[in-house]
Design an enzyme around this catalytic site. Structure first.
Site, mmCIF file in Angstrom:
data_model
loop_
_atom_site.group_PDB
_atom_site.id
_atom_site.type_symbol
_atom_site.label_atom_id
_atom_site.label_comp_id
_atom_site.label_asym_id
_atom_site.label_seq_id
_atom_site.Cartn_x
_atom_site.Cartn_y
_atom_site.Cartn_z
ATOM 1 N N LYS A 59 0.818 -1.218 0.000
ATOM 2 C CA LYS A 59 0.000 0.000 0.000
ATOM 3 C C LYS A 59 0.852 1.269 0.000
ATOM 4 O O LYS A 59 0.379 2.341 0.397
ATOM 5 C CB LYS A 59 -0.942 -0.021 1.215
ATOM 6 N N GLU B 93 4.937 -12.383 18.631
ATOM 7 C CA GLU B 93 5.254 -13.601 19.387
ATOM 8 C C GLU B 93 5.479 -14.727 18.376
ATOM 9 O O GLU B 93 5.021 -14.648 17.247
ATOM 10 C CB GLU B 93 4.071 -13.943 20.312
ATOM 11 N N GLU C 102 8.643 -13.569 35.945
ATOM 12 C CA GLU C 102 8.060 -14.888 35.705
ATOM 13 C C GLU C 102 9.148 -15.919 35.932
ATOM 14 O O GLU C 102 10.336 -15.594 35.831
ATOM 15 C CB GLU C 102 7.611 -15.036 34.235
ATOM 16 N N HIS D 211 4.295 -18.571 27.687
ATOM 17 C CA HIS D 211 5.437 -17.814 27.176
ATOM 18 C C HIS D 211 6.597 -18.767 26.925
ATOM 19 O O HIS D 211 6.897 -19.622 27.765
ATOM 20 C CB HIS D 211 5.906 -16.771 28.198
#
Lengths: 287, 378
Positions: free
Chosen positions: A41, A96, A210, A247
């Protein structure tokens, strides 16, 4: 680096469904979005911004500081390298499931051009009341009330919860730094902690970690030399070892990256660790 | 994706790294026939685990009769949770020394690393801990690749019994394979130096990056099966990450971090999560499917729905949950907490369609779900 309103943003993949939704949200919030990229585009306009075939093409006519990637996994390597070669100071990679070897090539390109990469698999950066780039609900002021606490998170959803808990406790957010849930990220928790330590609009920091990897242990080392109070929450205490918890980076293997070692490292560095996210505001107040 | 030895070794051979002649067998009869063709052999259980040798899944056989008898003993064994239904019958090799070679992702360095040790065989990790110098690390630039010079420098000073150049050649080829197949890890242990001075790969462990699956389609089909329950397999087929756990509080949340956190909070408040199931990222439109799979777990006594929408729009997820809940009409209580993108619409929808008021604090919803599960069990 901390995202400011004066940072101009190029959105790679702006014309897609998600690119359109989030770019519009960013523009409405006050972000300086200057152009978009879509090779098919090129030459058109979208959301009132010019669309280019590549970041390099855009750089010639519409200079930008930051490239934000809404690009599918198999196109991410080329898009990130394009942004680096076009001279982006910062590339925010939301994507991801990018093949790991491609991620290594992205990091090699960033090193060569002196570009900082945030992510992959980040939810982006928010500077409440000022600007944002990514897929965070910056526009929800129950979550992102401006204030003086910085939040670093590997996860977008958990980062959202932590910011909500801080605001529910009467605090506000200075910066949200999404570092990403991938195992090979460009800006680590420790890097982000340093930015927030050096930021004069941030008085305290919450780290949302985490299980898996060693990001929290490295951040703990930095935190031990900080004057600003730091609190943390580490997700995954109740997760079974040996399984990837959604994850790619959240896996405990061979006894490395487990909850206990992260908590121990953080507490040894003087970082108060919350059992549940809602305890974090209290720990900051007590610190 | 993990690959069993019999699937990985042809890839080594294709890359020019010698492997012993081998035949796959599924019955003692097939094993005996393979041994007849090959001669003195090793009968090896096939499973994607490093514990085969210690578990008695690898046996030497001098004759077809012996191969048949070993096969009979090994087939049907359970090793590290894997049921053994196939064997690799492989030619014996006159072993002089056992080395270790691997190429893997170095996450901290964001680039590949080649490992080599002269102390191959079992317990290579323990050996490396005892003597850190025994394990050579050769960092590799992703754009530069591994040159013979770099490999030679990496192993310099090691006594390889004259096989230095053969080892250099093997490392360069192994690195080439790592790149070609998008490996996370490709490991040869042991890499054997034979009595007649040849280098032969006696075992191979291969893990290919799941994210590279779309461009490694042909290989993906040869990957080892994963340990999955029926519900986990059903969820995987629907593109959802679901892990079954032993508790009674069902979890439906968006995003890996929030889902883990929800499980942590359930445990913190005295309950036990029944599952990990996240519908974040691109999967946020699959709430309806996700809930129907989750509710098939017979241990669930209450359900906790925790949405904190960033990319994932809570209004879209709540719509899926409401639809599934109405269609399935499950006989358990459900508790909601909803924040972030699309919050107002999502909260209004749940209140209107299910007559349930989402809790403002996640902790309140978690406590209620834990209490409800406990009461149902009493």
């Amino acid at each position: 680096m901390i995202l400011r309103k004066h940072h101009s943003i190029l959105v790679q993949g702006m014309t897609g469904k998600q690119g359109t939704f989030w770019t519009q949200a960013m523009i409405d919030y006050g972000a300086t979005v200057v152009a978009g990229v879509n090779p098919r585009k090129a030459g058109t306009e979208h959301l009132g911004r010019p669309i280019y075939a590549s970041a390099r093409d855009a750089a010639g006519e519409t200079p930008f500081d930051v490239a934000l990637m809404f690009v599918p996994p198999m196109g991410a390597r080329a898009a990130a390298i394009d942004a680096c070669e076009a001279g982006a100071k910062l590339v925010i990679c939301l994507t991801e499931h990018i093949p790991a070897h491609d991620v290594m090539e992205m990091h090699a390109a960033a090193k060569a051009s002196g570009t900082r990469i945030v992510g992959p698999n980040t939810a982006g950066l928010v500077t409440p009341g000022e600007t944002f780039a990514g897929i965070m609900p910056a526009f929800n002021d129950r979550v992102f009330k401006p204030g003086r606490v910085g939040v670093i998170s590997r996860s977008g959803s958990l980062g959202t919860l932590l910011c909500l808990n801080l605001v529910q406790a009467g605090m506000g957010i200075s910066v949200f730094y999404g570092v990403g849930g991938d195992p090979m990220i460009g800006t680590t928790t420790k890097d982000a902690l340093q930015f927030l330590d050096e930021d004069d609009r941030t008085d305290a920091v919450v780290i949302c970690g985490e299980i898996g990897g060693s990001a929290e242990e490295e951040a703990a080392e930095y935190a031990s030399g900080m004057n600003k109070p730091v609190a943390a929450f580490i997700a995954g205490r109740a997760s079974p070892p040996g399984k990837k918890m959604g994850h790619a980076g959240a896996i405990v293997s061979g006894g490395k990256g487990d909850y206990a070692s992260k908590r121990k490292a953080l507490e040894a560095a003087g970082v108060a660790v919350a059992d549940v996210p809602s305890q974090a505001p209290g720990l900051l107040k007590a610190a | 994706m993990n690959f069993e030895e019999h699937a990985a070794k042809p890839l080594l051979a294709g890359a020019g790294i010698p492997v012993p002649e081998g035949i796959l067998a599924a019955t003692p009869e097939e094993a005996a026939r393979a041994a007849e063709k090959i001669g003195p052999c090793v009968v090896k259980a096939q499973a994607p685990t490093g514990k085969r040798g210690k578990a008695g899944g690898i046996k030497l056989a001098a004759s077809p009769e012996e191969a048949r008898s070993h096969a009979g003993a090994i087939l049907g064994m359970s090793i590290d949770g894997w049921k053994i239904d196939r064997l690799l019958v492989e030619a014996q090799v006159p072993i002089a020394r056992e080395f270790y070679a691997a190429v893997l992702d170095d996450n901290a360095a964001r680039s590949p690393v080649v490992l080599f040790s002269t102390m191959g065989g079992m317990d290579v990790e323990e050996a490396a801990e005892r003597d850190p110098n025994a394990m050579r690390r050769i960092p590799v630039g992703i754009n530069e690749g591994l040159s013979p010079e770099a490999a030679r420098k990496g192993i310099a000073g090691l006594d390889l019994g004259g096989a230095e150049e053969a080892v250099v050649d093997t490392l360069v080829r192994l690195y080439g394979l790592y790149r070609e197949v998008d490996a996370e890890l490709v490991e040869i242990n042991p890499l054997c130096l034979t009595e007649d001075g040849r280098i032969v790969a006696l075992d191979c462990k291969l893990t290919i990056d799941d994210s590279a699956g779309p461009r490694q389609e042909e290989l993906s089909e040869k990957a080892a099966p994963q340990k999955m329950t029926d519900l986990e397999a059903e969820a995987a087929a629907a593109g959802l990450k679901y892990i079954e756990l032993s508790g009674s509080v069902g979890v439906l949340a968006n995003g890996a971090g929030l889902t883990m956190t929800t499980m942590d909070a359930i445990t913190h408040y005295g309950g036990e999560p029944a599952n990990f199931l996240e519908i974040g990222g691109e999967a946020y439109t699959k709430a309806e499917t996700a809930l129907s799979i989750l509710l098939k777990n017979p241990n669930i006594r209450s359900l906790l729905v925790n949405f904190c929408g960033a990319f994932a729009r809570t209004d879209v997820m709540a719509d899926g949950v409401v639809k599934a809940w109405k269609a399935l009409d499950p006989d358990i209580p459900v508790f909601f907490t909803i924040h972030g993108t699309g919050e107002d619409e999502a909260v209004a929808l749940v209140e209107r369609e299910l007559g349930i008021k989402p809790a403002d604090l996640m902790d309140d919803a978690v406590r209620k779900a834990v209490d409800a599960a406990r009461e149902a069990a009493a």
